[in-house]
Design a protein around this motif. Structure first.
Motif, PDB file in Angstrom:
ATOM      1  N   MET A  20       0.850  -1.198   0.000  1.00  0.00           N
ATOM      2  CA  MET A  20       0.000   0.000   0.000  1.00  0.00           C
ATOM      3  C   MET A  20       0.883   1.244   0.000  1.00  0.00           C
ATOM      4  N   THR A  21       0.566   2.178  -0.850  1.00  0.00           N
ATOM      5  CA  THR A  21       1.328   3.424  -0.901  1.00  0.00           C
ATOM      6  C   THR A  21       0.934   4.321   0.251  1.00  0.00           C
ATOM      7  N   GLY A  22       1.679   5.433   0.425  1.00  0.00           N
ATOM      8  CA  GLY A  22       1.423   6.321   1.540  1.00  0.00           C
ATOM      9  C   GLY A  22       0.240   7.235   1.300  1.00  0.00           C
ATOM     10  N   TRP A  23       0.037   8.120   2.242  1.00  0.00           N
ATOM     11  CA  TRP A  23      -1.080   9.074   2.183  1.00  0.00           C
ATOM     12  C   TRP A  23      -1.017   9.863   0.876  1.00  0.00           C
ATOM     13  N   PRO A  24      -2.147  10.045   0.177  1.00  0.00           N
ATOM     14  CA  PRO A  24      -2.112  10.719  -1.129  1.00  0.00           C
ATOM     15  C   PRO A  24      -1.672  12.177  -1.038  1.00  0.00           C
ATOM     16  N   ASP A  25      -0.900  12.581  -2.015  1.00  0.00           N
ATOM     17  CA  ASP A  25      -0.412  13.957  -2.075  1.00  0.00           C
ATOM     18  C   ASP A  25      -1.570  14.932  -2.251  1.00  0.00           C
ATOM     19  N   GLY A  26      -1.449  16.079  -1.611  1.00  0.00           N
ATOM     20  CA  GLY A  26      -2.414  17.144  -1.799  1.00  0.00           C
ATOM     21  C   GLY A  26      -3.727  16.962  -1.075  1.00  0.00           C
ATOM     22  N   VAL A  27      -3.821  15.950  -0.229  1.00  0.00           N
ATOM     23  CA  VAL A  27      -5.054  15.679   0.516  1.00  0.00           C
ATOM     24  C   VAL A  27      -4.798  15.946   1.994  1.00  0.00           C
ATOM     25  N   ALA A  28      -5.601  16.833   2.582  1.00  0.00           N
ATOM     26  CA  ALA A  28      -5.438  17.171   4.003  1.00  0.00           C
ATOM     27  C   ALA A  28      -6.113  16.126   4.889  1.00  0.00           C
ATOM     28  N   ARG A  29      -5.717  16.135   6.152  1.00  0.00           N
ATOM     29  CA  ARG A  29      -6.252  15.178   7.125  1.00  0.00           C
ATOM     30  C   ARG A  29      -6.534  15.924   8.417  1.00  0.00           C
ATOM     31  N   GLY A  52      -7.731  22.214  -1.167  1.00  0.00           N
ATOM     32  CA  GLY A  52      -7.835  20.932  -1.877  1.00  0.00           C
ATOM     33  C   GLY A  52      -8.694  19.976  -1.087  1.00  0.00           C
ATOM     34  N   PRO A  53      -8.732  18.703  -1.477  1.00  0.00           N
ATOM     35  CA  PRO A  53      -9.542  17.713  -0.767  1.00  0.00           C
ATOM     36  C   PRO A  53      -9.055  17.540   0.670  1.00  0.00           C
ATOM     37  N   ALA A  54      -9.977  17.137   1.545  1.00  0.00           N
ATOM     38  CA  ALA A  54      -9.606  16.908   2.943  1.00  0.00           C
ATOM     39  C   ALA A  54     -10.499  15.831   3.549  1.00  0.00           C
ATOM     40  N   TRP A  55      -9.868  14.980   4.354  1.00  0.00           N
ATOM     41  CA  TRP A  55     -10.605  13.998   5.145  1.00  0.00           C
ATOM     42  C   TRP A  55     -10.793  14.533   6.556  1.00  0.00           C
ATOM     43  N   VAL A  56     -11.976  14.322   7.116  1.00  0.00           N
ATOM     44  CA  VAL A  56     -12.283  14.697   8.492  1.00  0.00           C
ATOM     45  C   VAL A  56     -12.665  13.420   9.233  1.00  0.00           C
ATOM     46  N   LEU A  57     -11.864  13.039  10.225  1.00  0.00           N
ATOM     47  CA  LEU A  57     -12.110  11.844  11.023  1.00  0.00           C
ATOM     48  C   LEU A  57     -12.470  12.261  12.438  1.00  0.00           C
ATOM     49  N   ALA A  58     -13.522  11.661  12.991  1.00  0.00           N
ATOM     50  CA  ALA A  58     -13.928  11.965  14.364  1.00  0.00           C
ATOM     51  C   ALA A  58     -13.789  10.733  15.244  1.00  0.00           C
ATOM     52  N   ARG A  59     -13.168  10.919  16.419  1.00  0.00           N
ATOM     53  CA  ARG A  59     -13.120   9.830  17.405  1.00  0.00           C
ATOM     54  C   ARG A  59     -14.522   9.531  17.926  1.00  0.00           C
ATOM     55  N   LYS A  60     -15.321  10.595  18.077  1.00  0.00           N
ATOM     56  CA  LYS A  60     -16.698  10.431  18.522  1.00  0.00           C
ATOM     57  C   LYS A  60     -17.582  11.378  17.729  1.00  0.00           C
ATOM     58  N   LEU A  83      -8.619   4.774   7.912  1.00  0.00           N
ATOM     59  CA  LEU A  83      -8.542   6.007   7.127  1.00  0.00           C
ATOM     60  C   LEU A  83      -7.327   5.990   6.197  1.00  0.00           C
ATOM     61  N   ASP A  84      -6.191   5.507   6.695  1.00  0.00           N
ATOM     62  CA  ASP A  84      -4.992   5.427   5.852  1.00  0.00           C
ATOM     63  C   ASP A  84      -5.268   4.611   4.590  1.00  0.00           C
ATOM     64  N   ALA A  85      -5.873   3.440   4.771  1.00  0.00           N
ATOM     65  CA  ALA A  85      -6.152   2.570   3.627  1.00  0.00           C
ATOM     66  C   ALA A  85      -7.240   3.143   2.731  1.00  0.00           C
ATOM     67  N   LEU A  86      -8.256   3.741   3.341  1.00  0.00           N
ATOM     68  CA  LEU A  86      -9.382   4.290   2.579  1.00  0.00           C
ATOM     69  C   LEU A  86      -8.942   5.464   1.709  1.00  0.00           C
ATOM     70  N   ALA A  87      -8.121   6.349   2.259  1.00  0.00           N
ATOM     71  CA  ALA A  87      -7.671   7.519   1.511  1.00  0.00           C
ATOM     72  C   ALA A  87      -6.878   7.109   0.274  1.00  0.00           C
ATOM     73  N   VAL A  88      -6.037   6.092   0.422  1.00  0.00           N
ATOM     74  CA  VAL A  88      -5.257   5.594  -0.712  1.00  0.00           C
ATOM     75  C   VAL A  88      -6.175   4.996  -1.770  1.00  0.00           C
ATOM     76  N   ALA A  89      -7.123   4.164  -1.340  1.00  0.00           N
ATOM     77  CA  ALA A  89      -8.024   3.514  -2.286  1.00  0.00           C
ATOM     78  C   ALA A  89      -8.895   4.535  -3.013  1.00  0.00           C
ATOM     79  N   PHE A  90      -9.397   5.530  -2.283  1.00  0.00           N
ATOM     80  CA  PHE A  90     -10.242   6.543  -2.924  1.00  0.00           C
ATOM     81  C   PHE A  90      -9.444   7.338  -3.945  1.00  0.00           C
TER      82      PHE A  90
END
Length: 252
Positions: A1-10, A32-40, A172-179
């Protein structure tokens, strides 16, 4: 699996009302694109305004984009999202997982609902200026059957079905790469390869299913999806395309 995609915020937050709502709040400030992850997530929601329960350890995240094109083009990204959830699960858990994709935007594990996807957009004149793709995955726990509507697909969790433990951050790491990979493919080659890949993973393809929209129901053989992503059923009256509906399988 490659690393976090370039240009995408987290963005990772301990607590939020809804990751989709937070994504819309962030949108004006993003380059640019951004992922928002919530613990709760305290006010998560699913399709048609339904509540989405998020016990600790489950995955709740949203991707905010500024897509090019019309609303119909943006809507087809739900299939990209479903394929990405599928591939992330396989990457983390192995190819033995019994995963299938349920039209329009659910991911099933052993026939139960593991993940739901919700697209929300803002724009005008038929154009989408901001698209938010919310994704919930029952990594650790699933709602009780009594918490979902009658005839709905039974909820399941990854841990409950397999014993495997995957953290939201790992997912999230795997999902961001796949997306990133699937969305690049759609930009370069259009919807056709996405449609083909989605159908190869589709639940109940070729079987009889029921599509419910409001108070009406259509039952027929699930033939596939068309170039817009609409469901194709063959009924006693012939083939029909259904752009939006809830899907029910016989037996639940």
């Amino acid at each position: 699996m490659t690393g976090w995609p370039d240009g995408v915020a987290r963005h990772v937050l301990d607590r939020v009302d809804s990751t989709n709502a937070e994504a819309f709040r962030l949108a004006p400030h993003l380059s640019g694109p951004a992922w928002v992850l919530a613990r709760k997530q305290e006010a998560g929601r699913g399709r048609r305004g339904r509540a989405w329960t998020d016990p600790p350890g489950n995955f709740a995240a949203s991707l905010v984009l500024r897509p090019e094109g019309a609303a119909a083009d943006a809507a087809r990204l739900s299939f990209v999202a479903a394929l990405s959830v599928h591939d992330a699960l396989i990457a983390l858990c192995g190819p033995h997982l019994n995963i299938a994709l349920k039209w329009p935007n659910d991911v099933l594990l052993n026939g139960g609902k593991l993940s739901g996807i919700l697209l929300e957009s803002a724009g005008s004149g038929g154009q989408v200026s901001t698209l938010v793709i919310g994704i919930g995955v029952n990594l650790a726990a699933a709602p009780e059957a009594s918490e979902v509507e009658t005839q709905a697909t039974r909820p399941v969790s990854l841990k409950g079905e397999t014993g495997l433990i995957v953290t939201p951050d790992e997912f999230l790491d795997a999902l961001a790469v796949a997306f990133d990979q699937w969305s690049r493919q759609m930009r370069e080659f259009g919807f056709q390869p996405i449609r083909t890949a989605w159908l190869a993973r589709a639940a109940k393809l070729g079987e009889t299913i029921t599509a419910r929209t409001g108070g009406s129901e259509t039952t027929g053989r699930f033939e596939g999806i068309d170039e817009t992503g609409a469901l194709i059923l063959t009924t006693a009256r012939g083939r029909t395309a259904i752009p939006a509906a809830d899907i029910f399988f016989s037996g639940g």
